[in-house]
Design an enzyme around this catalytic site. Structure first.
Site, mmCIF file in Angstrom:
data_model
loop_
_atom_site.group_PDB
_atom_site.id
_atom_site.type_symbol
_atom_site.label_atom_id
_atom_site.label_comp_id
_atom_site.label_asym_id
_atom_site.label_seq_id
_atom_site.Cartn_x
_atom_site.Cartn_y
_atom_site.Cartn_z
ATOM 1 N NE ARG A 212 -2.750 -1.375 3.405
ATOM 2 C CZ ARG A 212 -2.975 -2.684 3.918
ATOM 3 N NH1 ARG A 212 -3.515 -3.271 3.016
ATOM 4 N NH2 ARG A 212 -2.345 -3.123 5.022
ATOM 5 C CG PHE A 228 -10.519 -8.626 -5.791
ATOM 6 C CD1 PHE A 228 -11.443 -9.647 -5.864
ATOM 7 C CD2 PHE A 228 -9.678 -8.531 -7.081
ATOM 8 C CE1 PHE A 228 -11.651 -10.460 -7.137
ATOM 9 C CE2 PHE A 228 -9.671 -9.492 -8.251
ATOM 10 C CZ PHE A 228 -10.575 -10.668 -8.202
ATOM 11 C CB CYS A 340 -2.803 -14.055 -1.230
ATOM 12 S SG CYS A 340 -4.647 -14.459 -1.289
#
Length: 396
Positions: A212, A228, A340
């Protein structure tokens, strides 16, 4: 007398490399009748000591190893030492005034298989995901309360992986005060409201913190598509760096409601945000057909592959969304794309993204390789701990 687990001939090699997992097929015999989660002693055929671990007869991973030191005793002092060491490692990573939501214990990679401890401001959220962690649950909670003074400790052991260990799903307050409906945290000076009782994982995707922050380097004066979106971690980061507009796609209306509150909490105008409660795959196709385009696209999907048998299907899913994303990017556009799924290797993921660009008719370069945040370390003896991988690509 301790329970002994004898390993088949030539099946001790992974333990000699200090890999923490022993699969059931490597076991020759068991001397004794261990309880679920009880500590057992691992021995080679010639009697050599190999380690102490937790017994889990219902799982393919029959033993998860606590220690490879014959002088260790698995008791409260052992957990106090291991927990203190893990927490100390985090102290050098974060400035309290800048970030107060961190992972304090990352399971096998911190020498504590099946144990997750996340801190959200003044609360700890714990997950006991293995039989061994469950066996020592009360001891672990007592030690945590001693070494990390907080308002409360909340359990989120409501994860399906527990069923493979023969354990029931569970969540609720373990110690201290009941948490509020939402806890305010600080991450890199940005503020977020987190639902630790019902949110994904333990409430927030702490493993994406570094990514981020990375996205702020690419967001200024760009129109962003955030797929998402969950509760807006990437959206707030992009807006803080000067993104013109962020379009968020998320199937959960509750998550988008919290996203809006996080946008407001950080002082951004609602006009800079567009939210769509819909399926990402369908929206991307709709945008393609409408001729919409973006300067920066974020793809942070949930885990597509839980096991090896799902790799092919997962690869198709990653290929689909990345191909569509490349088609929606303007010249010079940036793609932040993630997987992930631990079953998807970094090499396979890079190949999928490369094939997606090719099929989209786009030429692209990798600018940055991305990983999970620093408080989610990967132990060298446990490469499986590296699950989050990502790429920052630029299209010509």
């Amino acid at each position: 007398m301790s329970v002994k687990v004898l390993i088949k001939k030539d099946r001790e090699k992974s333990l000699l490399r200090h890999h923490p997992w022993l699969f059931s097929g490597a076991i020759e015999r068991i001397e004794g009748e261990p309880q679920l989660g009880e500590t057992v002693e691992l021995r080679a055929q010639d009697g050599r000591f190999l380690g102490f671990g937790a017994w889990s007869p219902k799982s393919q991973i029959a033993v998860r190893t606590w220690s490879f030191n014959p002088d260790d005793e698995i008791n409260a002092d052992f957990f106090r030492r291991q927990l203190s060491l893990a927490i100390k490692h985090r102290e050098s990573l974060f400035e309290p005034n800048k970030t107060d939501a961190v992972r304090l214990v990352n399971a096998e990679s911190d020498g504590l298989p099946g144990l997750i401890v996340d801190r959200y401001n003044d609360y700890l959220v714990v997950q006991f995901l293995s039989a061994g962690a469950e066996f020592w649950r009360e001891t672990i909670v007592t030690v945590l309360a001693e070494i990390v003074p907080v308002t409360g400790i909340y359990e989120r052991s409501d994860v399906e992986v527990r069923e493979k260990e023969g354990l029931e799903l569970r969540r609720g307050l373990l110690q201290g005060n009941e948490p509020p409906e939402l806890i305010e945290i600080c991450e890199n000076f940005r503020r977020f409201l987190v639902d630790i009782r019902n949110g994904h994982k333990t409430g927030f995707y702490l493993d994406q913190r570094d990514n981020r922050q990375k996205i702020t380097e690419f967001s200024a004066e760009r129109e962003v598509l955030n797929c998402f979106a969950y509760t807006g971690g990437f959206a707030v980061a992009a807006l803080s760096a000067g993104a013109i507009k962020v379009t968020n796609i998320e199937t959960s209306a509750d998550a988008l409601e919290l996203l809006n509150r996080n946008i407001a909490l950080n002082g951004f105008a609602p006009a800079r945000v567009e939210n769509l409660t819909d399926d990402v795959f369908q929206v991307l196709r709709k945008f393609r057909d409408q001729g919409r385009s973006f300067d920066l696209i974020i793809l942070d999907p949930p885990k597509f592959a839980e096991s090896k048998s799902q790799i092919e299907r997962a690869s198709r899913g990653y290929k689909d969304i990345n191909l569509l994303a490349f088609k929606l990017l303007r010249p010079g556009g940036i793609l932040f794309t993630f997987s992930c799924s631990g079953q998807i290797s970094p090499e396979l993921f890079q190949k999928i993204v490369a094939d997606s660009a090719l099929d989209a008719g786009k030429s692209a370069q990798i600018l940055v390789w991305l990983n999970q945040s620093a408080d989610h370390p990967t132990a060298l003896n446990f490469p499986e701990g590296h699950y989050l991988k990502g790429l920052v690509c630029v299209v010509e």
